[in-house]
Motif scaffolding. Sequence first.
Motif, PDB file in Angstrom:
ATOM      1  N   PHE A   3      -9.327 -19.400   5.541  1.00  0.00           N
ATOM      2  CA  PHE A   3      -9.902 -18.247   4.871  1.00  0.00           C
ATOM      3  C   PHE A   3     -10.619 -17.405   5.909  1.00  0.00           C
ATOM      4  CE2 PHE A   3      -9.666 -21.535   1.647  1.00  0.00           C
ATOM      5  CZ  PHE A   3      -9.165 -20.853   0.548  1.00  0.00           C
ATOM      6  N   THR A   4     -10.520 -16.076   5.776  1.00  0.00           N
ATOM      7  CA  THR A   4     -11.174 -15.147   6.689  1.00  0.00           C
ATOM      8  C   THR A   4     -11.834 -14.050   5.873  1.00  0.00           C
ATOM      9  OG1 THR A   4      -9.446 -15.521   8.337  1.00  0.00           O
ATOM     10  CG2 THR A   4     -10.790 -13.569   8.623  1.00  0.00           C
ATOM     11  N   VAL A   5     -13.027 -13.640   6.265  1.00  0.00           N
ATOM     12  CA  VAL A   5     -13.670 -12.500   5.622  1.00  0.00           C
ATOM     13  C   VAL A   5     -13.021 -11.229   6.148  1.00  0.00           C
ATOM     14  CG1 VAL A   5     -15.821 -11.215   5.360  1.00  0.00           C
ATOM     15  CG2 VAL A   5     -15.853 -13.711   5.319  1.00  0.00           C
ATOM     16  N   TYR A   6     -12.686 -10.318   5.227  1.00  0.00           N
ATOM     17  CA  TYR A   6     -12.046  -9.051   5.576  1.00  0.00           C
ATOM     18  C   TYR A   6     -12.931  -7.927   5.042  1.00  0.00           C
ATOM     19  CZ  TYR A   6      -8.149  -6.055   6.826  1.00  0.00           C
ATOM     20  OH  TYR A   6      -7.344  -5.117   7.424  1.00  0.00           O
ATOM     21  N   LEU A   7     -13.403  -7.069   5.941  1.00  0.00           N
ATOM     22  CA  LEU A   7     -14.311  -5.980   5.586  1.00  0.00           C
ATOM     23  C   LEU A   7     -13.572  -4.654   5.529  1.00  0.00           C
ATOM     24  CD1 LEU A   7     -17.147  -6.953   8.088  1.00  0.00           C
ATOM     25  CD2 LEU A   7     -16.988  -7.571   5.678  1.00  0.00           C
ATOM     26  N   THR A   8     -13.953  -3.790   4.589  1.00  0.00           N
ATOM     27  CA  THR A   8     -13.371  -2.452   4.525  1.00  0.00           C
ATOM     28  C   THR A   8     -14.466  -1.408   4.719  1.00  0.00           C
ATOM     29  OG1 THR A   8     -13.548  -2.400   2.116  1.00  0.00           O
ATOM     30  CG2 THR A   8     -11.444  -3.110   3.046  1.00  0.00           C
ATOM     31  N   PHE A   9     -14.066  -0.290   5.314  1.00  0.00           N
ATOM     32  CA  PHE A   9     -14.989   0.790   5.641  1.00  0.00           C
ATOM     33  C   PHE A   9     -14.378   2.130   5.259  1.00  0.00           C
ATOM     34  CE2 PHE A   9     -15.790  -2.783   8.376  1.00  0.00           C
ATOM     35  CZ  PHE A   9     -17.168  -2.870   8.419  1.00  0.00           C
ATOM     36  N   ASP A  10     -15.193   3.168   5.270  1.00  0.00           N
ATOM     37  CA  ASP A  10     -14.729   4.510   4.943  1.00  0.00           C
ATOM     38  C   ASP A  10     -14.815   5.400   6.174  1.00  0.00           C
ATOM     39  OD1 ASP A  10     -13.751   6.637   3.481  1.00  0.00           O
ATOM     40  OD2 ASP A  10     -15.696   7.138   2.600  1.00  0.00           O
ATOM     41  N   GLY A  11     -14.068   5.023   7.222  1.00  0.00           N
ATOM     42  CA  GLY A  11     -14.009   5.845   8.424  1.00  0.00           C
ATOM     43  C   GLY A  11     -14.841   5.358   9.593  1.00  0.00           C
ATOM     44  N   ASP A  12     -15.667   4.333   9.388  1.00  0.00           N
ATOM     45  CA  ASP A  12     -16.495   3.850  10.499  1.00  0.00           C
ATOM     46  C   ASP A  12     -16.213   2.393  10.871  1.00  0.00           C
ATOM     47  OD1 ASP A  12     -17.651   2.886   8.170  1.00  0.00           O
ATOM     48  OD2 ASP A  12     -19.671   3.575   8.639  1.00  0.00           O
ATOM     49  N   CYS A  13     -14.989   1.941  10.580  1.00  0.00           N
ATOM     50  CA  CYS A  13     -14.600   0.566  10.921  1.00  0.00           C
ATOM     51  C   CYS A  13     -14.686   0.313  12.424  1.00  0.00           C
ATOM     52  CB  CYS A  13     -13.192   0.278  10.409  1.00  0.00           C
ATOM     53  SG  CYS A  13     -12.600  -1.393  10.766  1.00  0.00           S
ATOM     54  N   SER A  67     -10.666  -3.037   8.116  1.00  0.00           N
ATOM     55  CA  SER A  67      -9.895  -1.798   8.146  1.00  0.00           C
ATOM     56  C   SER A  67     -10.697  -0.695   7.489  1.00  0.00           C
ATOM     57  CB  SER A  67      -8.561  -1.971   7.410  1.00  0.00           C
ATOM     58  OG  SER A  67      -8.790  -2.174   6.033  1.00  0.00           O
ATOM     59  N   ASP A  68     -10.248   0.542   7.727  1.00  0.00           N
ATOM     60  CA  ASP A  68     -10.769   1.696   7.002  1.00  0.00           C
ATOM     61  C   ASP A  68      -9.914   1.894   5.766  1.00  0.00           C
ATOM     62  OD1 ASP A  68     -12.944   2.849   8.537  1.00  0.00           O
ATOM     63  OD2 ASP A  68     -11.452   3.355  10.069  1.00  0.00           O
ATOM     64  N   THR A  69     -10.472   2.559   4.778  1.00  0.00           N
ATOM     65  CA  THR A  69      -9.680   2.977   3.633  1.00  0.00           C
ATOM     66  C   THR A  69      -8.898   4.219   4.022  1.00  0.00           C
ATOM     67  OG1 THR A  69     -11.458   4.351   2.790  1.00  0.00           O
ATOM     68  CG2 THR A  69     -11.348   2.088   1.967  1.00  0.00           C
ATOM     69  N   ALA A  70      -7.840   4.475   3.307  1.00  0.00           N
ATOM     70  CA  ALA A  70      -7.057   5.699   3.482  1.00  0.00           C
ATOM     71  C   ALA A  70      -6.461   6.045   2.132  1.00  0.00           C
ATOM     72  CB  ALA A  70      -5.951   5.509   4.515  1.00  0.00           C
ATOM     73  N   GLN A  71      -6.375   7.319   1.838  1.00  0.00           N
ATOM     74  CA  GLN A  71      -5.817   7.745   0.554  1.00  0.00           C
ATOM     75  C   GLN A  71      -4.445   7.110   0.344  1.00  0.00           C
ATOM     76  OE1 GLN A  71      -5.842  12.015   0.281  1.00  0.00           O
ATOM     77  NE2 GLN A  71      -8.000  12.126   0.840  1.00  0.00           N
ATOM     78  N   GLY A  72      -4.245   6.465  -0.779  1.00  0.00           N
ATOM     79  CA  GLY A  72      -2.952   5.875  -1.111  1.00  0.00           C
ATOM     80  C   GLY A  72      -2.690   4.521  -0.486  1.00  0.00           C
ATOM     81  N   HIS A  73      -3.628   3.991   0.304  1.00  0.00           N
ATOM     82  CA  HIS A  73      -3.399   2.709   0.978  1.00  0.00           C
ATOM     83  C   HIS A  73      -4.383   1.624   0.587  1.00  0.00           C
ATOM     84  CE1 HIS A  73      -0.288   4.012   3.750  1.00  0.00           C
ATOM     85  NE2 HIS A  73      -0.930   5.157   3.776  1.00  0.00           N
ATOM     86  N   ALA A  74      -5.422   1.956  -0.120  1.00  0.00           N
ATOM     87  CA  ALA A  74      -6.419   0.943  -0.445  1.00  0.00           C
ATOM     88  C   ALA A  74      -7.157   1.341  -1.715  1.00  0.00           C
ATOM     89  CB  ALA A  74      -7.420   0.791   0.710  1.00  0.00           C
ATOM     90  N   SER A  75      -7.789   0.375  -2.316  1.00  0.00           N
ATOM     91  CA  SER A  75      -8.595   0.666  -3.490  1.00  0.00           C
ATOM     92  C   SER A  75      -9.835   1.458  -3.069  1.00  0.00           C
ATOM     93  CB  SER A  75      -8.987  -0.637  -4.181  1.00  0.00           C
ATOM     94  OG  SER A  75      -9.701  -1.465  -3.294  1.00  0.00           O
ATOM     95  N   SER A  76     -10.534   1.973  -4.030  1.00  0.00           N
ATOM     96  CA  SER A  76     -11.712   2.793  -3.754  1.00  0.00           C
ATOM     97  C   SER A  76     -12.750   2.010  -2.968  1.00  0.00           C
ATOM     98  CB  SER A  76     -12.320   3.292  -5.055  1.00  0.00           C
ATOM     99  OG  SER A  76     -11.396   4.063  -5.764  1.00  0.00           O
ATOM    100  N   TYR A  77     -13.357   2.688  -2.035  1.00  0.00           N
ATOM    101  CA  TYR A  77     -14.398   2.098  -1.197  1.00  0.00           C
ATOM    102  C   TYR A  77     -15.721   2.141  -1.947  1.00  0.00           C
ATOM    103  CZ  TYR A  77     -17.828   1.794   2.580  1.00  0.00           C
ATOM    104  OH  TYR A  77     -18.879   1.441   3.369  1.00  0.00           O
ATOM    105  N   VAL A  78     -16.427   1.028  -1.987  1.00  0.00           N
ATOM    106  CA  VAL A  78     -17.766   0.966  -2.555  1.00  0.00           C
ATOM    107  C   VAL A  78     -18.634   0.220  -1.547  1.00  0.00           C
ATOM    108  CG1 VAL A  78     -19.204   0.140  -4.455  1.00  0.00           C
ATOM    109  CG2 VAL A  78     -16.876   0.930  -4.915  1.00  0.00           C
ATOM    110  N   ARG A  79     -19.575   0.932  -0.927  1.00  0.00           N
ATOM    111  CA  ARG A  79     -20.446   0.301   0.074  1.00  0.00           C
ATOM    112  C   ARG A  79     -21.193  -0.863  -0.569  1.00  0.00           C
ATOM    113  NH1 ARG A  79     -22.375   2.832   4.922  1.00  0.00           N
ATOM    114  NH2 ARG A  79     -23.896   1.471   5.873  1.00  0.00           N
ATOM    115  N   GLY A  80     -21.181  -2.009   0.100  1.00  0.00           N
ATOM    116  CA  GLY A  80     -21.817  -3.214  -0.415  1.00  0.00           C
ATOM    117  C   GLY A  80     -20.827  -4.149  -1.097  1.00  0.00           C
TER     118      GLY A  80
END
Length: 142
Positions: A3-13, A67-80
């Motif tokens: 198992f690995t933790v995977y973090l998502t960001f909105d442009g600042d990954c 990874s960063d989010t991108a339109q059409g490639h990921a679910s909505s980003y919610v900080r936290g």
Amino acid sequence: MSFTVYLTFDGDCEEAFDFYRSVFGGEFVVKQRFSDGPPEMAAVAKGEENRIMHVTLRVGDALLQGSDTAQGHASSYVRGNNFLISFTPASRTEADDAFQKLSVDGSVAMQMQETFWGSYFGMVTDKYGVQWMINCGQPQSA
């Protein structure tokens, strides 16, 4: 299996992972931008080409991925709430079994399928709202 933790960001990954590297040390194993994706990948919105599609930082025996989010490639980003659990099963059978069980009363973001990076991969949110990535590197005959 792992198992690995995977973090998502909105442009600042990239900035975040450079920071984590300065804190924990380690080396980048992979750093890919959306512009590095294959032609068959859906077009990335203008201005998002340099966002991080995938990064892996190895610190000792541990991996931190994101990874960063991108339109059409990921679910909505919610900080936290910007993390997923990446499960690496030992076989495709184990991948399919885990995916099927996690999908019950949950929602599938991406069915299990072959990917351009050579893995058998899918994404699902379970009935408790936990986001999962199943990433099996086994060849199709496995």
